[in-house]
Design an enzyme around this catalytic site. Structure first.
Site, PDB file in Angstrom:
ATOM      1  N   TYR A 149      18.958 -42.113  25.138  1.00 14.65           N
ATOM      2  CA  TYR A 149      17.764 -41.304  24.857  1.00 14.65           C
ATOM      3  C   TYR A 149      18.119 -39.819  24.955  1.00 14.65           C
ATOM      4  CZ  TYR A 149      13.245 -39.043  25.000  1.00 14.65           C
ATOM      5  OH  TYR A 149      12.194 -38.206  24.726  1.00 14.65           O
ATOM      6  N   LYS A 188      18.098 -36.700  22.084  1.00 20.45           N
ATOM      7  CA  LYS A 188      17.386 -35.423  22.187  1.00 20.45           C
ATOM      8  C   LYS A 188      18.367 -34.247  22.191  1.00 20.45           C
ATOM      9  CE  LYS A 188      13.152 -36.812  21.888  1.00 20.45           C
ATOM     10  NZ  LYS A 188      12.254 -36.362  20.809  1.00 20.45           N
TER      11      LYS A 188
HETATM   12  P1  NDP Z   1       3.821 -41.866  22.370  1.00 17.40           P
HETATM   13  O1  NDP Z   1       4.476 -43.176  22.545  1.00 17.40           O
HETATM   14  O2  NDP Z   1       2.455 -41.680  22.908  1.00 17.40           O
HETATM   15  O3  NDP Z   1       3.828 -41.455  20.815  1.00 17.40           O
HETATM   16  C1  NDP Z   1       4.957 -41.688  20.014  1.00 17.40           C
HETATM   17  C2  NDP Z   1       4.560 -41.538  18.556  1.00 17.40           C
HETATM   18  O4  NDP Z   1       5.728 -41.730  17.747  1.00 17.40           O
HETATM   19  C3  NDP Z   1       3.535 -42.570  18.133  1.00 17.40           C
HETATM   20  O5  NDP Z   1       2.564 -41.944  17.335  1.00 17.40           O
HETATM   21  C4  NDP Z   1       4.345 -43.566  17.305  1.00 17.40           C
HETATM   22  O6  NDP Z   1       3.539 -44.096  16.254  1.00 17.40           O
HETATM   23  C5  NDP Z   1       5.414 -42.645  16.709  1.00 17.40           C
HETATM   24  N1  NDP Z   1       6.578 -43.391  16.271  1.00 17.40           N
HETATM   25  C6  NDP Z   1       7.476 -44.076  17.041  1.00 17.40           C
HETATM   26  N2  NDP Z   1       8.371 -44.705  16.263  1.00 17.40           N
HETATM   27  C7  NDP Z   1       8.044 -44.393  14.973  1.00 17.40           C
HETATM   28  C8  NDP Z   1       8.583 -44.750  13.711  1.00 17.40           C
HETATM   29  N3  NDP Z   1       9.655 -45.553  13.602  1.00 17.40           N
HETATM   30  N4  NDP Z   1       7.996 -44.271  12.586  1.00 17.40           N
HETATM   31  C9  NDP Z   1       6.913 -43.467  12.678  1.00 17.40           C
HETATM   32  N5  NDP Z   1       6.345 -43.101  13.843  1.00 17.40           N
HETATM   33  C10 NDP Z   1       6.908 -43.568  14.965  1.00 17.40           C
HETATM   34  O7  NDP Z   1       4.826 -40.805  23.017  1.00 17.40           O
HETATM   35  P2  NDP Z   1       4.789 -39.202  23.092  1.00 17.40           P
HETATM   36  O8  NDP Z   1       3.569 -38.666  22.465  1.00 17.40           O
HETATM   37  O9  NDP Z   1       5.096 -38.834  24.474  1.00 17.40           O
HETATM   38  O10 NDP Z   1       6.073 -38.866  22.214  1.00 17.40           O
HETATM   39  C11 NDP Z   1       6.056 -37.959  21.136  1.00 17.40           C
HETATM   40  C12 NDP Z   1       7.386 -37.220  21.102  1.00 17.40           C
HETATM   41  O11 NDP Z   1       7.508 -36.423  22.282  1.00 17.40           O
HETATM   42  C13 NDP Z   1       8.630 -38.102  21.065  1.00 17.40           C
HETATM   43  O12 NDP Z   1       9.558 -37.541  20.175  1.00 17.40           O
HETATM   44  C14 NDP Z   1       9.161 -38.044  22.511  1.00 17.40           C
HETATM   45  O13 NDP Z   1      10.536 -38.257  22.562  1.00 17.40           O
HETATM   46  C15 NDP Z   1       8.787 -36.611  22.851  1.00 17.40           C
HETATM   47  N6  NDP Z   1       8.731 -36.299  24.266  1.00 17.40           N
HETATM   48  C16 NDP Z   1       7.891 -36.982  25.120  1.00 17.40           C
HETATM   49  C17 NDP Z   1       7.840 -36.651  26.449  1.00 17.40           C
HETATM   50  C18 NDP Z   1       6.990 -37.394  27.433  1.00 17.40           C
HETATM   51  O14 NDP Z   1       7.225 -37.248  28.658  1.00 17.40           O
HETATM   52  N7  NDP Z   1       5.997 -38.167  27.000  1.00 17.40           N
HETATM   53  C19 NDP Z   1       8.629 -35.534  26.975  1.00 17.40           C
HETATM   54  C20 NDP Z   1       9.484 -34.907  26.016  1.00 17.40           C
HETATM   55  C21 NDP Z   1       9.492 -35.257  24.701  1.00 17.40           C
HETATM   56  P3  NDP Z   1       3.536 -45.629  15.776  1.00 17.40           P
HETATM   57  O15 NDP Z   1       3.988 -46.477  16.925  1.00 17.40           O
HETATM   58  O16 NDP Z   1       2.112 -45.864  15.368  1.00 17.40           O
HETATM   59  O17 NDP Z   1       4.470 -45.631  14.618  1.00 17.40           O
HETATM   60  C1  8X3 Z   2      10.865 -37.451  27.759  1.00 19.40           C
HETATM   61  C2  8X3 Z   2      11.066 -36.755  29.057  1.00 19.40           C
HETATM   62  O1  8X3 Z   2      12.331 -36.858  31.252  1.00 19.40           O
HETATM   63  O2  8X3 Z   2      11.107 -38.852  30.568  1.00 19.40           O
HETATM   64  O3  8X3 Z   2      11.614 -36.856  26.759  1.00 19.40           O
HETATM   65  O4  8X3 Z   2      13.151 -38.221  29.454  1.00 19.40           O
HETATM   66  S1  8X3 Z   2      11.960 -37.725  30.113  1.00 19.40           S
END
Ligand code: NDP
Ligand code: 8X3
Length: 258
Positions: free
Chosen positions: A158, A162
């Site tokens: 992961y 990133k």
């Molecule tokens: P969620 O799981 O709530 O949302 C993830 C989103 O990504 C969903 O809308 C999902 O939609 C979509 N997704 C996943 N796989 C696919 C795919 N193959 N095609 C199209 N859409 C896809 O997580 P977050 O909102 O937290 O994550 C959003 C972003 O933020 C990610 O890139 C994550 O790595 C990043 N992030 C999150 C952090 C956290 O602590 N939550 C911290 C740092 C970064 P669906 O399943 O309907 O396709």
């Molecule tokens: C998601 C943040 O710290 O859970 O990108 O990997 S962490």
């Protein structure tokens, strides 16, 4: 409402949940029209309906798996005429799977993360960016992570995905130098969304432990930062924002109150 964003066309991947959904709502509040993409079509349809009704904007929802390059190219290439240009691309779709030592890792988990977080982001950018370059205007905002700056035990693939996003954002700024297309990377720490439930394949109890006894960020906190990046004067490019909850000092340092 900002004049920068009113009537702008914004394409958001991963709009069905968490940060992407919060960003969709924030852009709608600013008067932007939204292309909402995710695999779970019923969720983005419902979001689209509610944002149209509340904010009087235009929306178009697209069932899209960013891992499929033909699907991505087809979806972008067949947008209705009203969507003939995209002003802002928010590459947000992403996920983690598992939290294990590399020697115990599941290859299908690695593939899913790399295919979504790295290759999916590239496919969507490749499909949308040429028109921005041609128009000499646009903004690509990539959702990176603190995990693209620091490693944590068992985060191996992961984190690598990133780090790749960070490299792509940086490289893209070089490739676009001399154009009016901006590239920003928003890199959060712990945000309470469905992220951990997805990582632990529906184990809600284990997911909840990630955010236990801290005050995590919310999707809305990240959306405010995305809007800030998107509303700077056109000669200003916010290259990178690292944002963590107050209860977090690094990926490996979290203060839990109980
Ligand atoms: P969620 O799981 O709530 O949302 C993830 C989103 O990504 C969903 O809308 C999902 O939609 C979509 N997704 C996943 N796989 C696919 C795919 N193959 N095609 C199209 N859409 C896809 O997580 P977050 O909102 O937290 O994550 C959003 C972003 O933020 C990610 O890139 C994550 O790595 C990043 N992030 C999150 C952090 C956290 O602590 N939550 C911290 C740092 C970064 P669906 O399943 O309907 O396709
Ligand atoms: C998601 C943040 O710290 O859970 O990108 O990997 S962490």
């Amino acid at each position: 409402m900002s004049e920068h964003l009113k009537n702008r066309n914004v394409f958001i991947t991963g709009a069905s949940s968490g940060i992407g959904k919060a960003c969709a709502t924030a852009f709608a509040r600013e008067g932007s029209n939204l292309l909402l993409a995710a695999r779970r079509k019923e969720r983005i349809d419902e979001l689209a309906r509610s944002l149209e009704e509340t904010y009087g904007i235009m929306t178009h929802s697209i069932q899209l798996d960013v891992r499929n390059p033909d699907e991505v190219a087809g979806a972008v290439g067949s947008l209705p005429p009203a969507w003939d240009h995209i002003d802002i691309l928010l590459n947000n779709a992403g996920l983690s799977r598992g939290l294990t030592k590399l020697q115990d890792g599941e290859i299908r988990d690695w593939e899913e993360m790399i295919d979504t977080n790295v290759k999916g982001l590239l496919y969507v950018t490749r499909a949308i960016l040429p028109a921005m370059v041609k128009r000499n205007s646009g903004h690509v905002i990539n959702m990176g992570s603190i995990a693209g700056h620091e490693l944590y035990p068992n985060g191996n693939v992961y984190c690598a995905s990133k780090y790749a996003v960070a490299a792509i954002s940086q490289g893209l700024r070089m490739d676009l130098l001399g154009t009016n297309v901006r590239v920003s990377s928003v890199d959060p720490g712990l945000v309470e969304t469905e992220f951990s439930e997805v990582r632990f394949r529906g184990d809600a109890q284990r997911a909840a432990q990630t955010y236990a006894n801290i005050r995590p960020l919310k999707g809305e906190d990240i959306a405010e930062i995305v809007i800030f990046c998107a509303t700077r004067p056109l000669h200003v490019d916010i290259a990178q924002v690292i944002v963590m909850p107050l209860d977090q000092a690094s990926v490996n340092h979290v203060h839990r109150s109980a």
